[in-house]
Scaffold this motif. Structure first.
Motif, PDB file in Angstrom:
ATOM      1  N   ALA A 254       0.767  -1.236   0.121  1.00 46.52           N
ATOM      2  CA  ALA A 254      -0.031   0.024  -0.034  1.00 46.52           C
ATOM      3  C   ALA A 254       0.763   1.068   0.042  1.00 46.52           C
ATOM      4  CB  ALA A 254      -1.211   0.022   1.406  1.00 46.52           C
TER       5      ALA A 254
ATOM      6  N   LYS B 118       0.885   3.218  -3.340  1.00 44.57           N
ATOM      7  CA  LYS B 118      -0.312   4.319  -3.073  1.00 44.57           C
ATOM      8  C   LYS B 118      -1.653   3.708  -3.196  1.00 44.57           C
ATOM      9  CE  LYS B 118       2.772   7.167  -1.868  1.00 44.57           C
ATOM     10  NZ  LYS B 118       3.021   7.271  -0.570  1.00 44.57           N
TER      11      LYS B 118
ATOM     12  N   LEU C 219      -4.669   2.874  -1.416  1.00 45.08           N
ATOM     13  CA  LEU C 219      -5.148   3.274  -0.257  1.00 45.08           C
ATOM     14  C   LEU C 219      -6.554   3.009  -0.053  1.00 45.08           C
ATOM     15  CD1 LEU C 219      -3.973   6.952  -0.808  1.00 45.08           C
ATOM     16  CD2 LEU C 219      -2.497   4.966   0.265  1.00 45.08           C
TER      17      LEU C 219
END
Length: 412
Positions: free
Chosen positions: A151, A155, A157
């Motif tokens: 993550a 990125k 998320l």
């Protein structure tokens, strides 16, 4: 009265990432696995143990692949998992710098997490004292950290989850990723498994319980699923990550779709900590649940990627379940003859191989199968790949604790 479901959820597999003993990337894995050449060999770190060989990931440099600064913060399991995730995203033609990260989920399966780091630091503690134990241990060893590092790096998320269902973990992760897409909680899922638990303590325990092959004089011939002379599995390490998207979304962006994940079934044996249910009742429930989820009948399935551990009990029990559910028509293989048993990553890597078999119309052989066990009454591929048009395939994964996960893969 509940009406029968008439619509199935076809989730597109748009990307694959594979870091396994068979190689770094999809092409290397296809070449080695479809050739049926074992990767097992003597392992220096296991020298002196009753079982001193394994299937290791070679030609992988975490510093070079991830950067030394990042690699130093991570256990090997996260090295492998993150590298596979990066590969999968690239293979899917996605760019993390432009996607809506809040709509990208990560679901990773693992059994032991960063056990190598824990074992190393525990030894340090015993030999040198508390003052030299690494403060980073608590961000290297926990099972959640591979998903966390993925993550952070990509990125991604959205929902971030880790599942641990022993040797079914990777398959369970893919099944749960499909559920997330179906719920609308995200638009893309990076789902798979990672394991790097070739530690001396772990291997010693597996050997003591009788799970591992004792062919120390012939490591390459040790993993022999369905063979009459099998005597246990060969432990391995690796990672496999699939990029999953709703089929309509994948079509809308013009993505290449390798295959679909169209069904998932899970169950518990409720029987024994390590042995399968004698008649495979739990495995059968999971298979039938996956078929029902995919709105398919047993006759629709032409290929089964078996759990096929090369242990005496699993292989006979599983073959009987396959025969009972499907009859004699599916073409069966176990890729553990080549890469060994990747524990928590096994289900994800084998699901990826099933996707490739469906996409390419070719089933890889079961390595080291010389003489089929008389009690195995299914059509097991041996010696060379078998060309086959595959509309639907099943990938089986079963784990300690009696945890079962089954995926249905269909052609795109």
């Amino acid at each position: 009265m509940t009406s029968a479901r008439t619509h199935r959820l076809d989730v597109a597999v748009t990307g694959l990432g594979l870091i396994t003993p068979a190689g770094n990337g999809v092409d290397d894995n296809v070449e080695r696995v479809w050739s049926g050449r074992s990767t097992a060999r003597g392992t220096e770190a296991l020298a002196g143990l009753p079982v001193d060989f394994s299937c290791q990931v070679e030609d992988f440099d975490a510093d070079e692949t991830l950067g030394r600064r990042l690699a130093l913060r991570m256990d090997r399991v996260s090295h492998l998992g993150l590298a596979a995730a990066r590969q999968a995203v690239t293979d899917a033609g996605l760019d993390p710098s432009t996607w809506d990260g809040a709509r990208v989920a990560v679901v990773i399966g693992t059994s032991f997490g960063g056990s190598a780091s824990f074992e190393r630091e525990h030894e340090t503690f015993l030999l040198r004292g508390a003052s030299v134990v690494s403060p980073q241990l608590m961000t290297m060893a926990p099972v959640n950290m591979t998903a966390g590092f993925i993550a952070m790096d990509l990125k991604a998320l959205g929902p971030n989850q880790v599942v641990s269902t022993a040797c079914a973990s990777g398959a369970t992760a893919i099944g749960l990723g499909r559920m997330l897409l179906g719920s609308g909680a995200c638009d893309v899922v990076l789902a798979g498994g990672a394991e790097a638990a070739l530690t001396r303590t772990g291997i010693a325990s597996l050997a003591k319980m009788g799970a591992l092959s004792r062919r120390t004089d012939d490591p390459a011939g040790a993993s022999r699923p369905f063979d009459a002379q099998r005597d246990g599995f060969v432990a391995g390490e690796g990672a496999g990550v699939l990029v999953l998207e709703r089929a309509a979304d994948a079509r809308a962006r013009g993505a290449r779709v390798r295959a679909h994940v169209s069904g998932f079934g899970a169950s518990a044996d409720g029987h024994h900590p390590s042995a399968p249910h004698p008649d495979g009742a739990g495995a059968e429930r999971a298979i039938r649940a996956a078929l029902a989820d995919a709105l398919l009948e047993p006759r629709d399935v032409s290929h089964v990627n078996a759990h096929g551990t090369s242990t005496p009990m699993n292989d006979v029990t599983e073959s009987r379940v396959i025969s009972r559910v499907f009859g004699e028509h599916p073409v069966v293989t176990s890729t553990k003859g080549v890469i060994g048993h990747l524990i928590g990553a096994a289900g994800a890597v084998e699901a990826a191989y099933t996707v490739l078999a469906v996409q390419n119309g070719s089933v890889p052989p079961t390595a080291n199968l010389v003489s089929l066990d008389d009690d195995v009454e299914v059509d097991v591929v041996a010696k060379e790949p078998r060309r086959l048009r595959i509309g639907a395939a099943v990938s089986n994964s079963f784990g300690f604790g009696g945890q079962n996960a089954v995926l249905v893969v269909t052609s795109a």
